[in-house]
Structures are given as C-alpha cells and as structure tokens.
Enzyme design. Structure first.
Site, PDB file in Angstrom:
ATOM      1  N   ARG A  69      41.295  25.759  23.574  1.00 13.46           N
ATOM      2  CA  ARG A  69      42.084  25.840  22.351  1.00 13.46           C
ATOM      3  C   ARG A  69      42.668  27.237  22.235  1.00 13.46           C
ATOM      4  NH1 ARG A  69      39.303  26.274  18.417  1.00 13.46           N
ATOM      5  NH2 ARG A  69      37.185  26.017  19.139  1.00 13.46           N
ATOM      6  N   TYR A 197      45.813  20.599  27.076  1.00 10.64           N
ATOM      7  CA  TYR A 197      44.354  20.716  26.962  1.00 10.64           C
ATOM      8  C   TYR A 197      43.842  19.964  25.720  1.00 10.64           C
ATOM      9  CZ  TYR A 197      39.809  22.296  25.652  1.00 10.64           C
ATOM     10  OH  TYR A 197      38.500  22.293  25.253  1.00 10.64           O
ATOM     11  N   GLY A 198      42.759  19.249  25.874  1.00  7.65           N
ATOM     12  CA  GLY A 198      42.193  18.367  24.845  1.00  7.65           C
ATOM     13  C   GLY A 198      42.276  18.848  23.407  1.00  7.65           C
ATOM     14  N   LYS A 206      40.505  18.023  16.360  1.00  6.34           N
ATOM     15  CA  LYS A 206      40.479  19.235  15.524  1.00  6.34           C
ATOM     16  C   LYS A 206      41.654  19.256  14.538  1.00  6.34           C
ATOM     17  CE  LYS A 206      36.977  20.875  17.845  1.00  6.34           C
ATOM     18  NZ  LYS A 206      35.639  20.838  17.256  1.00  6.34           N
ATOM     19  N   HIS A 226      32.739  20.477  10.482  1.00 10.62           N
ATOM     20  CA  HIS A 226      32.496  20.620  11.924  1.00 10.62           C
ATOM     21  C   HIS A 226      30.997  20.451  12.167  1.00 10.62           C
ATOM     22  CE1 HIS A 226      33.258  23.403  15.676  1.00 10.62           C
ATOM     23  NE2 HIS A 226      33.233  22.135  16.007  1.00 10.62           N
ATOM     24  N   SER A 248      31.526  26.388  18.073  1.00 11.57           N
ATOM     25  CA  SER A 248      31.778  25.729  19.354  1.00 11.57           C
ATOM     26  C   SER A 248      30.828  26.245  20.433  1.00 11.57           C
ATOM     27  CB  SER A 248      33.212  26.011  19.802  1.00 11.57           C
ATOM     28  OG  SER A 248      34.090  25.649  18.778  1.00 11.57           O
ATOM     29  N   ALA A 249      30.376  25.306  21.287  1.00 12.65           N
ATOM     30  CA  ALA A 249      29.541  25.636  22.438  1.00 12.65           C
ATOM     31  C   ALA A 249      28.218  26.319  22.071  1.00 12.65           C
ATOM     32  CB  ALA A 249      30.328  26.467  23.447  1.00 12.65           C
ATOM     33  N   CYS A 250      27.621  25.911  20.954  1.00 11.78           N
ATOM     34  CA  CYS A 250      26.275  26.377  20.588  1.00 11.78           C
ATOM     35  C   CYS A 250      25.266  25.249  20.750  1.00 11.78           C
ATOM     36  CB  CYS A 250      26.242  26.859  19.146  1.00 11.78           C
ATOM     37  SG  CYS A 250      26.793  28.549  18.955  1.00 11.78           S
ATOM     38  N   THR A 253      26.238  19.077  20.861  1.00  7.62           N
ATOM     39  CA  THR A 253      26.055  17.795  21.552  1.00  7.62           C
ATOM     40  C   THR A 253      24.593  17.653  21.995  1.00  7.62           C
ATOM     41  OG1 THR A 253      28.352  17.936  22.250  1.00  7.62           O
ATOM     42  CG2 THR A 253      26.988  16.306  23.381  1.00  7.62           C
ATOM     43  N   ASP A 277      30.288  16.207  16.701  1.00 11.05           N
ATOM     44  CA  ASP A 277      31.242  17.291  16.451  1.00 11.05           C
ATOM     45  C   ASP A 277      31.805  17.313  15.023  1.00 11.05           C
ATOM     46  OD1 ASP A 277      32.651  19.537  17.496  1.00 11.05           O
ATOM     47  OD2 ASP A 277      34.472  18.346  17.646  1.00 11.05           O
ATOM     48  N   ARG A 377      35.302  19.635  30.689  1.00 12.92           N
ATOM     49  CA  ARG A 377      34.865  18.650  29.702  1.00 12.92           C
ATOM     50  C   ARG A 377      34.644  17.266  30.288  1.00 12.92           C
ATOM     51  NH1 ARG A 377      34.600  20.482  24.107  1.00 12.92           N
ATOM     52  NH2 ARG A 377      35.250  22.636  24.253  1.00 12.92           N
ATOM     53  N   ARG A 408      24.634  31.735  16.772  1.00 10.52           N
ATOM     54  CA  ARG A 408      24.059  32.306  17.982  1.00 10.52           C
ATOM     55  C   ARG A 408      23.854  33.782  17.695  1.00 10.52           C
ATOM     56  NH1 ARG A 408      24.568  31.177  23.813  1.00 10.52           N
ATOM     57  NH2 ARG A 408      25.288  29.055  23.429  1.00 10.52           N
ATOM     58  N   ASN A 504      13.731  21.812  19.799  1.00  9.88           N
ATOM     59  CA  ASN A 504      14.311  22.072  18.473  1.00  9.88           C
ATOM     60  C   ASN A 504      13.854  21.028  17.456  1.00  9.88           C
ATOM     61  OD1 ASN A 504      15.597  24.340  19.402  1.00  9.88           O
ATOM     62  ND2 ASN A 504      17.482  23.254  19.942  1.00  9.88           N
TER      63      ASN A 504
HETATM   64  C1  OXD Z   1      35.201  22.880  19.933  1.00 10.29           C
HETATM   65  C2  OXD Z   1      35.122  21.530  20.507  1.00 10.29           C
HETATM   66  O1  OXD Z   1      35.864  23.737  20.514  1.00 10.29           O
HETATM   67  O2  OXD Z   1      34.393  20.715  19.928  1.00 10.29           O
HETATM   68  O3  OXD Z   1      34.593  23.107  18.879  1.00 10.29           O
HETATM   69  O4  OXD Z   1      35.793  21.252  21.502  1.00 10.29           O
HETATM   70 MN    MN Z   2      33.713  21.373  17.999  1.00  4.49          MN
END
Ligand code: OXD
Ligand code: MN
Length: 594
Positions: A69, A197-198, A206, A226, A248-250, A253, A277, A377, A408, A504
C-alpha cells in the site's frame, strides 16, 4: 445484467473516459472465473501451479515497484480540507477528479473493462453494503471473487437504488509517480490508478470496508474497524467473541486462527475465526455490540506462515488460492516463502521472477535477497479455513464480549492491561503505537502512533473518529470490556520474552475471566494488570512467574516519555480531539506522577 439507471449511466460515463474495447460483467459463476483464469495463464498474468498439490491455485507477480500500500499517495478528498483531518493526505475533489481523469483517459484502450458487482457483508443482511468495481485487471477480478461476495444476486439486491460505492481502477502504466488511491467519501466513490497491488486495488477492502465505511459508520451510527474477530469456545460449548485491532503485520491473522495450547485443547477449548482484518460493528437490540466480517476471504502475509505459526492459514492456502510475489519452486511447480520450512527450493524464481539463489538470502536485506517479497500474500477463501466459525455468514453478527487493542512495543506496554471503562478504553485505543512493517511502503522498524490501528484507514478527521467512539459508547447499554495487549516485549538482547502464537490464548483466557468477573486485578496508573499468578503458564518451558511479573511491569519513566509523545500526537491531530480524551491523558500523567 441490470436496468438500474444510476449504475448504467455511471458505467457509461466511466467507459467514455477510459475507452475499453469491450465491457464484461462479472456474474460470480465458476465458468466465467475458469475462463478468466485460462486467459490470465495464457498471457502470463497468472501461473497455474501444480494442480495435484495445489488444486485451483495460481501465482501472480506484481510490478517490482508495486508491492505494498502507498500511504503517501492515498488521499481523502472531502470538500472541506478540515473534514479529512491532518493525518490523512487531502486533495480537493474537483482538482483530484480532473487530475486523475487525465491519467485514466483512454487507459483501457485495447483492453476489457470488467464490471464487478460485489457485496461487503452477507447479501441481504442489515450490515451489507454494495459496491461496483470497474477494472482493467483479471487479477483484480479473480481476487475480488475470493475476497468479496460477487454476482447477479448483488445487483438484484441493489435494485434501482443509487446506494452503491463506485470504484474505478486502472493498472494503466503502473507508473509510481502517477499512482493515486483516492477516496471521495461524500460521493461514495473510489478512484485508484497506476497500481496492481492488492491493498491499493481490491477496492472492497481497505478503500471501501475501512475508509469509506468508517465515514458511513459515523454518519449512520455504526463502526468500521481494522479488527479481527474470533470466537473462543469453552468445554461446555459456549462461545465468547472478541474483536482485536493490531497494526498491519502484527499477527492479526495468526491470532484469529490460533490453535489452543495443549492444556486447553485437551480440556476441550476451541478457537473459531470470524474475520482476520476488518469488523463492521453495530449496536444490537439487547444493547450489546454485534460484529460481522464484511470480507469473504483472507489476504494474508505469506512469509512467516508455517505449520507452527498458523497451521489453519496454511491449510486455507492449499486450494483455490492466488499467491502474489512468493517464490516459485520450478522443480515441483509449487510455492515457497521464508519461514515456510527449512527446505528452500534449489531451482526457483524469486518474487521478481529471476533465478533465485537460496544461499544468498540475507535477513537484513529481505527485499533484495529473499525468495518471497516480505509483503507477499495469499488470497484464500474463508470457507476453506479449517477453523472458520459457524457464524461466519450470520446475518446479525456475533456479540462482542471484549475488544482488544495491541501494538508492537519493545518496552513500554505490558503483556496485557484492562481499561477502566469505555471512555478510558477509547483513550487506550487512541494512544496505540507500533513499529512500522513491510505491509506499507516506507521505512521499517520506526515507532509510530496508530490509533485503533486505523491511522491509514479513517476516512475523515481522526479527532472526529475519537468522538464517534465516545458517542457509540453512550449508545451501548452492555459494552464489551476494552483491553490492550503487547506480545512483543523484548529482553535486553532484543529477544521476544513472551512465546506468542497459540500461547496468546493464555492471555485471552485472563481477558474472558475478567469479563466474567471471575478474577481480580491490580490497579496501576495505566489501568488494571493481572496478578502474575493469574496468567496460566502451565506447560510453558521458558516462562516462569518472574518472567510474567517482568512482562506485566509498568515502567513509569518510559510511560511519562510516552505521555509527552501522546501530547505531540494529539496536537498533530488538531482541534477536534475530544476534551474527554485530554482528561484521560491528564489522569494518566497525574497517576504516573503520584
Ligand atoms: C494491511 C493488510 O496492510 O491487511 O493492514 O493488508
Ligand atoms: Mn489490515
């Protein structure tokens, strides 16, 4: 497909701008999708993978300059600049339409315009909202078919209404200098150009489900967040639902699909995934908050996903999946990414499509030397997830017992703490901070404040967004309790202290026990932290009571530093930060100075 004059005249207007050779409506059928896959394979846009090992799975590579993004090229175009706020980039709508029209002009020449009618949320539910995306990319069509609900029933549900989000996308020349992701919340419109890009082009995600939807939510009295949503089932078969926001990326999923540690599994606990997400949240008739996941699939980060970190996600990718920018194992015609396993392919192409030498991999230069791009991805169907919740398609959503914020943070935030009430919880969300990751272009590893993990996704002024949270609180008779977690505290050598992943769940169990009023807590200047002995560490090899005590400490000095940083951040947001949050900030400071 439709006689809706709003839809037809808009398509007419857009097609006279971009000049496609022909227009094809996407009907959601398997025959049409198969046809498109075959076309994309013929042109090299997709590579069909080994169909025995990966049935109906494909590989796609984006342009090398187009892998994440682009927040600095993402705009909120409201008529008044103040309404977009200071955190968003703003462009005047008239100026933006004019500027982008030049970029779109004739950009579909010789190409097909695909018209994708899609629903965010189950068609026909009170939560659902409809969008139509126009695109010149088969890759986008195939991803939207996984990520959203697409087809004729969406158009039927729309009827003659003008209430749909109009999305125009063109990969065009994929020119970085002219890449724009623009939102016109007052017009229900999204324009995205020069990216494939997605996150920039799957406009339901988003752009719609967060930026436009957050704007609509404020106007209509609901919330677009989010957040992942998970259900935790106890041995009696009762399920409690939790929504959690992380930047993002923490690991959203991973948390959404976690597998309970052995002690809980044996006792009969289970975790079910509703979403990984995005959550759309409304107040139910019983005064509780109800949440749905408006998406229909997962657009997950591949590197780091493996049997141990996220078995369920890995299984979800085994069929009907599109992989983007991962490494291509030429011997088996399969895919690979860093940390999938310890067997990197020796005859492979990297994410750029070049011959790849796995021995050259250097962790410090992932983009340059990795087989898979760090932000590569998988796009996978929710229905293929082994732990998908039976409530995934629920029309009324799932009731939330707890909301969790997380970041984080190497030092400041403890493993978990509970806010005192909704207002304080809103404050806790507003001061979330994290280190930047590869999901967005830019520097990696810099700490930045990311309120509710929504910094890049609020479609209006951030202060107004906080106010909306406070207003929602007034409408909820039985609000969920609000917590903050941090899985990422490190020791002096920089190693993570808490094992994370499935473990967790131990923290989730404390959270649910607090919600049920079953466990005491210790009041600290920042909120309530657990007594160390109340975090169940049975069966954990490297964690003892002292480790937990350490993870739960609240270091006043670093928190006071944080307070200064929060003051600066609030000042940056500007005049619309609610007074109630300044009161909470003053209370925090006073508590720390006591
Ligand atoms: C992000 C995603 O960047 O979910 O948050 O792709
Ligand atoms: Mn996200």
């Amino acid at each position: 497909m439709t006689t809706n004059k709003h839809v037809l005249s808009w398509i007419e207007e857009m097609s006279s701008l971009v000049s496609p050779e022909k227009i094809v409506w996407i009907d959601g059928s398997e025959e049409q999708a198969n046809d498109l896959r075959a076309q994309a394979c013929a042109t090299g846009e997709l590579v069909a993978l080994n169909q025995e090992e990966y049935p109906n799975c494909y590989l796609h590579r984006t342009a090398i300059n187009d892998v994440a993004r682009v927040e600095n090229r993402t705009f909120i175009c409201t008529r008044n600049k103040e309404d977009a706020g200071t955190i968003n980039h703003w462009m005047d709508p008239t100026e933006c339409y004019a500027k982008l029209s030049k970029l779109y002009k004739n950009s579909y020449r010789g190409k097909t315009m695909y018209v994708i009618p899609y629903s965010m949320g189950v068609v026909g539910s009170d939560f659902a909202k409809i969008g139509i995306e126009l695109t010149d990319s088969i890759y986008v069509v195939l991803n939207m078919l996984i990520m959203t609900r697409v087809g004729k029933n969406v158009i039927d549900a729309l009827g003659d209404s003008a209430d749909f989000v109009k999305g125009l996308h063109a990969v065009a020349d994929c020119d970085e200098e002219n890449r724009y992701i623009c939102h016109f919340p007052e017009d229900n419109t999204i324009w995205s150009v020069n990216s494939g890009y997605g996150g920039n082009v799957l406009l339901g995600k988003k752009c719609f489900a967060l930026r436009i939807a957050s704007y609509l939510g404020r106007k209509e009295g609901w919330m677009a967040e989010h957040m992942l949503i998970l259900g935790l089932e106890n041995p009696q078969g009762e399920v409690q639902y939790i929504a959690a926001a992380f930047p993002s990326a923490c690991g959203k999923t991973n948390l959404a699909m976690l597998i309970p540690p052995e002690i809980y599994k044996k006792a009969g606990y289970k975790v079910w995934t509703v979403g990984d997400d995005i959550a759309w949240i409304r107040v139910g008739e019983d005064g509780r908050l109800y949440a749905v996941n408006p998406e229909n699939g997962f657009f997950g980060v591949a590197p780091g996903t493996n049997e141990h970190s996220n078995y369920n996600a890995l299984m979800t990718t085994k069929r009907d999946c599109i992989f983007t920018n991962v490494c291509h194992d030429l011997d088996n015609n399969t895919v690979w990414w860093e940390d999938l396993n310890d067997n990197p392919p020796t005859n492979a192409l990297n994410w750029r499509g070049e011959k790849w030498d796995y021995k050259a991999y250097n962790k410090a230069d992932k983009v340059g030397t990795a087989g898979a791009h760090p932000n590569s991805r998988f796009t996978a169907k929710a229905e293929n997830c082994p732990c998908i919740s039976s409530e995934f398609n629920s029309l009324k959503g799932v009731p939330l017992t707890a909301i969790i914020f997380g970041g984080r943070r190497a030092k400041t935030a403890p493993l978990v703490y509970q806010s005192r009430d909704w207002q304080h919880g809103t404050f806790v969300g507003s001061i979330m901070a994290s280190e930047t990751t590869a999901a967005a272009a830019g520097k990696v590893g810099v700490v930045r404040r990311d309120p509710m993990a929504m910094r890049p996704f609020v479609g209006y002024d951030m202060g107004d967004y906080f106010e909306h949270w406070l207003n929602m609180g007034k409408k909820i008779a039985n609000p969920p309790k609000i917590f903050h977690v941090n899985w990422f505290r490190t020791d002096d050598a920089g190693h993570f202290i808490w094992p994370g992943f499935g473990d967790n769940m131990r923290v989730l169990m404390w959270i649910l026990a607090r919600c049920a009023g079953e466990v005491e807590a210790v009041e600290t200047p920042i909120g309530f932290v657990p007594k160390a002995e109340d975090i169940n560490i049975e069966g954990l090899a490297d964690v003892n009571l002292d480790t937990v005590r350490d993870l739960l400490t609240v270091d006043k000095k670093s928190w006071l530093e944080d307070v200064e940083n929060i003051k600066e951040f609030y000042a940056q947001i500007g005049g619309r930060v609610p007074a109630a949050l300044y009161d909470e900030l003053a209370t925090l400071e006073a508590n720390l100075n006591k």
